[in-house]
Design an enzyme around this catalytic site. Structure first.
Site, mmCIF file in Angstrom:
data_model
loop_
_atom_site.group_PDB
_atom_site.id
_atom_site.type_symbol
_atom_site.label_atom_id
_atom_site.label_comp_id
_atom_site.label_asym_id
_atom_site.label_seq_id
_atom_site.Cartn_x
_atom_site.Cartn_y
_atom_site.Cartn_z
ATOM 1 N N SER A 53 0.857 -1.190 0.000
ATOM 2 C CA SER A 53 0.000 0.000 0.000
ATOM 3 C C SER A 53 0.890 1.236 0.000
ATOM 4 C CB SER A 53 -0.913 0.001 1.234
ATOM 5 O OG SER A 53 -1.722 1.163 1.254
ATOM 6 N N ARG A 73 -8.186 5.230 2.301
ATOM 7 C CA ARG A 73 -9.192 4.167 2.246
ATOM 8 C C ARG A 73 -8.549 2.795 2.417
ATOM 9 N NH1 ARG A 73 -12.695 5.459 -3.041
ATOM 10 N NH2 ARG A 73 -13.769 3.553 -2.382
ATOM 11 N N GLU A 74 -7.367 2.610 1.826
ATOM 12 C CA GLU A 74 -6.674 1.342 1.997
ATOM 13 C C GLU A 74 -6.272 1.133 3.455
ATOM 14 O OE1 GLU A 74 -3.392 1.037 -0.638
ATOM 15 O OE2 GLU A 74 -4.647 1.007 -2.442
ATOM 16 N N TYR A 75 -5.737 2.178 4.070
ATOM 17 C CA TYR A 75 -5.336 2.041 5.471
ATOM 18 C C TYR A 75 -6.547 1.710 6.345
ATOM 19 C CZ TYR A 75 -4.037 3.092 10.231
ATOM 20 O OH TYR A 75 -3.851 3.000 11.575
#
Length: 300
Positions: free
Chosen positions: A171, A239-241
């Site tokens: 990421s 959003r990934e985190y």
């Protein structure tokens, strides 16, 4: 992470690795120089960009070629056109590339790229399977000239994907792709540790959200590349985190492996107090050492 990529949405999710990823990493142990060609469909004007590379193996005193050929509608067999470009590719300026083979004085201890012999190997990574008759004819004609042609396409991709499953999802902020995420992904592959990396694992037509969610679910860990760019990105990176942190809560286990670059504990604490408590590896150690420590953590 992927904010700069324009990808059309579809219901189909790509395999965990792409053919382009294998084109990039299969020969990453050798030095290479790259050239791009544009091939055009004369009937409608559409184009594709073909990646071509000359690989230099100084230990074997040899050089060889590889092409990545995206699909171009209306052009049945672009590989035949590219075979006519071999001499042009081998003539690329590599006079400044060389290695020392020992402690001897030049010319005994120094080999220049221009002196390497063409090994007679050409690899085609094709996004669609060429017609069998055309493929066999090209292989046969090339063999008469002492050149062995190897095609790698959908069948090769399926076999590789069956054997390899990514151990970690990378990421990152898209602005850190060239300087950190890309080199890290390639180095992890060199250490025989497959990873999910968007530039390798997503192709045009894939679902962006679906591909990322599949990667997050199928990988046992997530490598979080924390940089000033990442910490100030409220889009895909955030959003990934959030998704990764939610997964930790649901599975009740630590998933995140942080990599810090040009950030400190107060910066990370401001972004997420929980992240500031995680042991991280510093990018200042260099890509090989960072990858080595990550591989060790993944294998423990």
């Amino acid at each position: 992470m992927t904010g700069g990529i324009q990808i059309a949405v579809s219901e189909k999710t790509s395999p965990m690795a792409s053919l382009f990823e294998y084109f990039v990493k299969d020969f990453s142990h050798d030095l290479s120089i790259e050239k791009k060609w544009r091939l055009q469909n004369t009937s409608n004007g559409s184009e594709i960009e073909v990646n071509a590379r000359v690989f230099l193996n100084f230990d074997a005193n040899a050089k060889y070629l590889a092409f990545y050929v995206p699909e171009l509608s209306g052009v049945i067999f672009p590989e035949a056109i590219l075979m006519n470009s071999i001499e042009e590719l081998l003539a690329l300026p590599i006079t400044d590339i060389g290695v020392s083979t020992g402690f001897g004085d030049p010319p005994n201890g120094w080999i220049e790229g221009k002196h390497l012999n063409f090994a007679g190997r050409v690899f085609f990574y094709c996004e669609r399977d060429p017609p069998d008759d055309a493929k066999m004819r090209l292989i046969s004609e090339a063999a008469e000239n002492g050149v062995r042609v190897v095609f790698r396409s959908e069948a090769y991709l399926r076999r590789r994907n069956q054997l390899e499953k990514p151990k970690a999802f990378i990421s990152h902020d898209s602005r850190d792709k060239a300087s950190i995420a890309g080199p890290l992904a390639i180095q992890m592959q060199k250490f025989m540790c497959p990873v999910w990396y968007d530039e390798f694992s997503l192709k045009v037509g894939d679902s962006l959200r679906g591909g990322i969610e599949a990667g997050l679910k199928e990988c046992s860990k997530c490598i979080l590349v924390l940089t000033p760019n990442f910490l100030t990105n409220n889009g895909w990176s955030k959003r990934e985190y959030d998704s990764i942190f939610t997964r930790e809560l649901v599975e009740k286990q630590q998933v995140i492996l942080p990599v810090w670059s040009d950030v400190n504990a107060p910066d990370v604490y401001e972004y997420s107090p929980i992240l500031a408590d995680r042991v991280a590896v510093s990018w200042s150690l260099g890509v090989e050492e960072v990858a080595r420590r990550l591989v060790r953590a993944l294998d423990s």
